[in-house]
Structure formats: C-alpha cells, structure tokens
Design a protein around this motif. Sequence first.
Motif, PDB file in Angstrom:
ATOM      1  N   THR A  63       6.741  12.946  -8.068  1.00  0.00           N
ATOM      2  CA  THR A  63       7.820  13.469  -8.896  1.00  0.00           C
ATOM      3  C   THR A  63       7.219  14.506  -9.848  1.00  0.00           C
ATOM      4  O   THR A  63       6.000  14.562 -10.030  1.00  0.00           O
ATOM      5  CB  THR A  63       8.475  12.349  -9.734  1.00  0.00           C
ATOM      6  N   ARG A  84      15.638  13.493  -2.506  1.00  0.00           N
ATOM      7  CA  ARG A  84      16.324  12.819  -3.619  1.00  0.00           C
ATOM      8  C   ARG A  84      16.041  11.325  -3.556  1.00  0.00           C
ATOM      9  O   ARG A  84      16.295  10.677  -2.552  1.00  0.00           O
ATOM     10  CB  ARG A  84      17.826  13.081  -3.530  1.00  0.00           C
ATOM     11  N   ASP A  85      15.489  10.774  -4.612  1.00  0.00           N
ATOM     12  CA  ASP A  85      15.215   9.343  -4.702  1.00  0.00           C
ATOM     13  C   ASP A  85      16.297   8.710  -5.560  1.00  0.00           C
ATOM     14  O   ASP A  85      16.337   8.914  -6.769  1.00  0.00           O
ATOM     15  CB  ASP A  85      13.828   9.102  -5.318  1.00  0.00           C
ATOM     16  N   GLU A  86      17.184   7.959  -4.931  1.00  0.00           N
ATOM     17  CA  GLU A  86      18.317   7.359  -5.644  1.00  0.00           C
ATOM     18  C   GLU A  86      17.878   6.239  -6.581  1.00  0.00           C
ATOM     19  O   GLU A  86      18.500   6.023  -7.615  1.00  0.00           O
ATOM     20  CB  GLU A  86      19.358   6.843  -4.653  1.00  0.00           C
ATOM     21  N   LYS A  87      16.805   5.527  -6.248  1.00  0.00           N
ATOM     22  CA  LYS A  87      16.340   4.433  -7.112  1.00  0.00           C
ATOM     23  C   LYS A  87      15.829   4.980  -8.442  1.00  0.00           C
ATOM     24  O   LYS A  87      16.180   4.496  -9.501  1.00  0.00           O
ATOM     25  CB  LYS A  87      15.231   3.638  -6.425  1.00  0.00           C
ATOM     26  N   LYS A  88      14.975   5.985  -8.373  1.00  0.00           N
ATOM     27  CA  LYS A  88      14.406   6.572  -9.589  1.00  0.00           C
ATOM     28  C   LYS A  88      15.316   7.631 -10.188  1.00  0.00           C
ATOM     29  O   LYS A  88      15.077   8.115 -11.279  1.00  0.00           O
ATOM     30  CB  LYS A  88      13.039   7.188  -9.289  1.00  0.00           C
ATOM     31  N   ARG A  89      16.333   8.026  -9.424  1.00  0.00           N
ATOM     32  CA  ARG A  89      17.281   9.062  -9.835  1.00  0.00           C
ATOM     33  C   ARG A  89      16.568  10.368 -10.178  1.00  0.00           C
ATOM     34  O   ARG A  89      16.802  10.974 -11.224  1.00  0.00           O
ATOM     35  CB  ARG A  89      18.157   8.577 -10.986  1.00  0.00           C
TER      36      ARG A  89
END
Length: 102
Positions: free
Chosen positions: A40, A77-82
């Motif tokens: 990230t 896009r990482d939905e867990k980490k937003r």
Amino acid sequence: MTIQTRQHLVEQRLKAWLSGDPNGVRRAALSLFLHRQDLTIEEIYEHLAPKYQISYHGVGGMIGLVSSRIGVLQGIRDEKKRCRMYRLKEKDAPSVRKILAV
C-alpha cells in the motif's frame, strides 16, 4: 505491439523516470516491489520515510505515476483495508530488475 517493443518502451520510460532521482527515493521505492508482492502507499511511505525526506502524498504521487504512465505496477482495490494495493506486473519484473541493476 510486440513483447520486445513493449519491454523496450518500459525500459526507456523507467530510465527516464529514474534519471530525475537525485537522492535515490524512486529507485528505493521501485526495488521494494521486487522483494514484496503487494504494497500500500502507507507501507511504502513507512519504509521510505526513515531514510528519505518525503511526504505521504509525495509517495502516493510517485506510485500513481509509475502505475499509470510507466505501467509497470498494477493497482488492486483491497476491500478489507479499504485502500489500493500495488504490485509489480510479472511481465515487467525482468525489465525492472535489469534497470535497477545498472
């Protein structure tokens, strides 16, 4: 566009981008992707900030440029980490290794 043509174009763009790097922060950021799969902006910043004088937004801009203009990074896009995770495209890893070895 053939694979060799694309590889040559990527290498030219990387060389030009790295030539405007007087303190080595761009080279250091790019080399992180050779050692880690997904990163990230925050992780890259945390790795670079102790060694280089750079802002969080500066890191974001730098990674965004490498992703969009040079095209060697893929944003996921990482939905867990937003947040957005970036990874080096497999097809471009040899070119990046070659350029960073110089």
